[in-house]
Design an enzyme around this catalytic site. Structure first.
Site, short mmCIF file in Angstrom:
data_model
loop_
_atom_site.label_atom_id
_atom_site.label_comp_id
_atom_site.label_asym_id
_atom_site.label_seq_id
_atom_site.Cartn_x
_atom_site.Cartn_y
_atom_site.Cartn_z
N HIS A 527 0.82 -1.20 0.00
CA HIS A 527 0.00 0.00 0.00
C HIS A 527 0.86 1.26 0.00
O HIS A 527 0.82 2.04 -0.94
CB HIS A 527 -0.93 -0.02 1.22
N HIS A 532 1.66 4.78 -2.95
CA HIS A 532 1.85 6.16 -2.51
C HIS A 532 3.25 6.69 -2.78
O HIS A 532 3.42 7.74 -3.43
CB HIS A 532 1.56 6.26 -1.01
N HIS A 718 -3.82 0.58 -6.50
CA HIS A 718 -4.14 1.23 -5.23
C HIS A 718 -5.54 0.86 -4.76
O HIS A 718 -5.75 0.59 -3.57
CB HIS A 718 -4.02 2.75 -5.35
N ASN A 722 -6.33 -0.90 -1.19
CA ASN A 722 -6.80 0.11 -0.23
C ASN A 722 -8.24 -0.09 0.22
O ASN A 722 -8.52 -0.10 1.42
CB ASN A 722 -6.66 1.52 -0.82
N ILE A 867 -6.49 8.89 -0.98
CA ILE A 867 -6.76 8.58 0.42
C ILE A 867 -5.94 7.37 0.83
O ILE A 867 -5.56 6.57 -0.03
CB ILE A 867 -8.26 8.31 0.68
#
Length: 867
Positions: A527, A532, A718, A722, A867
């Site tokens: 993650h 990110h 993602h 997520n 997010i």
């Protein structure tokens, strides 16, 4: 767009325009959350915004008069210096109230430009703000431009007082150009704007600035507050890492290599949330939850309860059924924290009550089955770690001089009784054995991790592909450091499946140790690192070297939305020293350091889904199969659905690239693209700059594959790792994040207690109540979609994001294809022969459905990591 039309505008003609903007007070989160009311932001504040707009229209008059000025710039007529001619300063006029297409919080103004025949066709404009307060500029539209029609300028940018800027704020029309095809009068403007965005690499950045630059991860610790909060620098050292955005904050006093910390973190101004969108509020919630809500909940629990532990599985389920009663003043202390309108159901009592995670909505105990344990390796929240076993026994890549012999102690005798008559060699040859390997990542750090309050093992899990297509765990190896030193090699024990008596709970605990490792790897690597962190250098390099009118900038922009902002927030409250991740996940203070060790093996081309599947041995190239790959686990939901999405993204990217680049030579000749790629490799991922696997960016295929990989990473990958966090991990029994004691040994008091009260021992082993509440509070926010999320196949600006018709049509086809894929995935989930798609928990795999509604849906692929 502009060729051959110079002089067509009659002398003295005025061009009519419409400016759309948003006032700061409409967008200010603090203003929206200052009311002392627990009505909540998600549902309440947007309604408040509507009220503000409806009752304070008169304040819009502050934009009239000499407050905001625009000057058009010609794309076809140059001045003596070769730059496009600049028109007269023109101010906003009347407020328009009749535009039906205005978004929430948007206001529209008339403007009329004097524009003579010698000025040619407008291709850009300057804007000046003479007010003290900034505003958000949405767009300018010029209407009835002779022989041109309508010209759109999509802006989406904060405009501060003019005196704050060293260079004029400029915006370009929505036509895309390769550098060599830019109209001559716009070339200098294009170059100057990129120079502004690059800055000079010095000084501390200010809130209003838009400068993009790089720095290492030296802001995770806080050594000035406490020596225990010091953390190593990641990047540019023995611990390689992608670069983050530079803030220029001063060095820490006690460690000059570290950056000092502050409550606010600089972001290029248009990267920070400012759209009127509920994801702003989700992030505000995240910050509030970590800094305010969690301490209040912990305080309330300490005051009211003498039971710091869950005592039974029913006790855990009480979080969703009855909730936890809180002291009467708890809500007043937390208010007005958003989202918690849904957590605190107030019916006279103040009760903390979490929504039931999907994994227990149909069957509350199916999570305990071996089939579900294995199924989540291919259809859970971390579905891309499992790999095919190709050697036996499994070996280690760790240095034997430092860590001894780490070859697995799992034997044929452990496996062959459950291979349906096959030998281990036959099962390997027939592609029937797989492994979930969390051994080498843990061993170098395990002694230090176990020196804290946590007690853990490195793990290897062997899985068998059964005739019915489901997976079955055959053996789990738990390894811990040798008491005499790491160089003696680990001490390992192998555990086998059992379904009766105390051995059944020994086996359940063995699976828990595996899942704890998988949860940590998921959060820190799958993650954080692999989506990110690795995407942020692309965001920075794009803005530094690809002009907003560059077609590749336009292609990638939707997939960058809000990423730098959520990353900055994460460095402040999630992955920082003693932040949420360090305090609730097994890896603790070594969390990001361990992710840096994993980054040493990161290879950008292998982030492409087909390459990843082949590398892990779960697929083989096969030209006769869909997408050119044959899955060796045929019913592999993440891989099967992912390949549909991957192929569709690549098809869209290919159409787009081929429209703008007619040959490979055009790629090589694109100066901006070459500068972008060189800096991305040399600086953005600078610790990897000498790797031979970087493409040279000299062909259209290299550009297509690179852009597809980046878009896949920021969107579908993602989404896959997520938005299932709460649906799977919201039930802490299913995905614990910590282990606090070792496996009970036969003859020990702990073993006797396990025989008498197995649930209590299990709960004493995994994440405790306080950390579980922290965990649930955060992952529920992380798993939510904003009300105005933009999903794959959607864009800001409607049809005005580009002037070029062919890319617009290709994008529509992309959206239509994604809708067709969603129907196809729904049909797959209705096929009862595909057992891995729903499993014993009766939870269909929906994480790669492209669309979603707002909230906690366990589906939907947003464009970006927001997010």
């Amino acid at each position: 767009m502009f060729s051959g039309v110079s002089g067509l505008i009659n002398r003295g003609q005025k061009l009519k325009g419409t400016v759309v903007l948003m006032r700061k007070n409409v967008l200010d989160i603090n203003a929206l959350t200052s009311a002392q009311s627990p009505t909540g932001i998600i549902g309440g504040a947007i309604g408040v915004v509507g009220g503000v707009i409806g009752t304070t229209v008169d304040t819009l008059t502050s934009f009239l008069g000499h407050s905001v000025a625009l000057k058009l710039i010609s794309a076809t007529a140059a001045d003596a210096s070769g730059k496009g001619k600049v028109g007269k300063q023109t101010f906003l006029e009347g407020i328009i109230t009749s535009i039906a297409t205005l978004g929430a919080g948007q206001s529209a103004f008339d403007i009329h430009f004097e524009w003579g025949s010698d000025m040619g066709i407008p291709g850009a404009f300057y804007i000046e703000n003479f007010m003290q307060v900034e505003f958000f500029l949405v767009s300018l539209t010029l209407e009835d431009v002779p022989n041109q029609g309508t010209i759109h300028f999509v802006c989406n940018s904060w405009i501060y007082n003019d005196k704050k800027y060293k260079s004029d704020r400029i915006f370009f029309a929505n036509k895309a150009y390769l550098p060599s095809e830019t109209p001559g009068p716009l070339v200098k403007y294009r170059e100057e704007e990129l120079k502004t965005l690059r800055g000079d690499g010095t000084g501390e950045r200010k809130e209003h600035e838009r400068i993009y630059d790089y720095d290492v991860y030296n802001d995770l610790g806080d050594p000035d507050s406490n020596a225990t909060l010091a953390r190593p620098v990641l990047g540019g050292s023995t611990l390689p890492y992608p670069r983050r955005g530079r803030t220029g904050r001063k060095p820490a006093k006690k460690d000059p290599k570290s950056e000092s910390r502050s409550d606010s973190v600089y972001l290029p101004r248009d990267e920070s949330f400012g759209h009127l969108k509920s994801s702003d509020f989700l992030v505000y919630i995240l910050k509030s939850a970590s800094q305010n809500v969690i301490p209040q909940l912990q305080s309330a629990l300490r005051l009211q309860f003498n039971q710091p532990e869950f005592t039974s599985f029913d006790d855990v389920r009480g979080l969703y059924d009855g909730g936890i009663k809180l002291p009467t003043d708890a809500l007043s202390k937390i208010s007005p924290i958003p989202l918690f309108t849904e957590l605190f159901r107030t019916d006279g009592e103040q009760v903390l009550k979490f929504p039931p995670p999907k994994v227990i909505q149909v069957d509350q105990s199916a999570w305990m089955t071996d089939e579900e344990f294995a199924r989540e390796m291919i259809a859970g929240v971390n579905p891309h770690i499992i790999r095919r076993l190709q050697e036996f026994p499994p070996k280690s890549k760790l240095d034997t001089q430092l860590y001894g012999d780490n070859t697995s102690t799992i034997t044929r005798g452990h496996l062959e009784p459950n291979l349906g008559g096959l030998t281990v060699e036959q099962a390997i040859q027939n592609n029937r054995l797989f492994i979930l390997d969390h051994h080498d990542t843990l061993i170098p750090y395990l002694r230090r991790i176990n020196a804290t309050g946590t007690k853990a093992y490195a793990t290897r899990t062997i899985i068998f592909l059964q005739d019915n297509g489901t997976l079955k765990p055959l053996a789990i190896e738990l390894s811990k450091p040798h008491p005499q030193g790491d160089n003696f090699g680990p001490i390992s024990n192998v555990y086998l499946p059992a379904n009766q008596g105390v051995e059944a709970y020994i086996w359940l605990l063995a699976k828990a140790y595996v899942i704890v490792n998988d949860s940590c790897y998921h959060q820190l690597v799958s993650h954080w690192l692999n989506t990110h962190a690795v995407v942020e250098p692309f965001v920075i390099a794009t803005n530094r070297h690809l002009s907003v009118v560059h077609p590749i900038h336009k292609l990638l922009l939707p997939h960058y939305r809000d990423t730098m902002n959520i990353n900055a927030l994460a460095r402040n409250v999630l992955v920082n020293a003693e932040g949420i991740i360090e305090s609730t996940f097994l890896w603790g203070r070594y969390s990001l350091e361990m992710s840096a060790v994993v980054y040493k093996d990161w290879v950008f081309p292998e982030q492409a889904l087909p390459a990843d599947l082949i590398k892990r041995g779960v697929a083989v190239a096969d030209s006769s199969s869909p997408h050119g790959l044959r899955l060796l686990i045929e019913d592999y939901p993440y891989a099967a659905d992912g390949l549909e999405i991957w192929a569709t993204i690549k098809s869209w990217v290919q159409e787009y690239v081929f429209f703008y680049y007619k040959s490979d030579a055009a790629i090589i000749q694109d100066t901006e693209l070459q500068a972008f790629w060189q800096e991305l490799v040399q600086v953005g991922h600078g610790d990897k700059k000498n790797e031979p696997w970087w493409v040279k960016m000299q062909t259209r295929e290299e550009l297509i594959e690179s852009c597809t990989t980046l878009i896949w990473t920021a969107s579908a990958l993602h989404a896959a790792v997520n938005f299932g966090q709460y649906p799977y991990g919201g039930y802490i029994l299913n995905r614990p994040t910590l282990s606090r004691q070792f496996m009970p040994e036969i003859g020990s008091p702990e073993y006797d207690e396990l025989a008498k009260n197995p649930e209590k021992v299990y709960l004493k082993t995994i994440t405790g109540k306080s950390d579980a509440l922290k965990d649930l509070t955060i992952i529920e926010v992380l798993s939510r979609h904003a009300s105005d999320e933009l999903y794959l196949g959607q864009r800001d600006g409607g049809e005005f994001w580009t002037f070029d018709k062919e890319p617009l049509e290709a994008f529509k086809r992309f959206g239509k294809k994604l809708a067709e894929i969603e129907e196809k995935l729904t049909q797959r989930n209705n096929d009862e022969t595909l057992r891995n798609r729903y499993g014993p928990v009766k939870m269909p795999y929906t994480l790669l459905y492209p669309s979603s509604e707002e909230g906690l849906t366990c589906r939907g692929i947003p464009n970006s990591i927001s997010i």
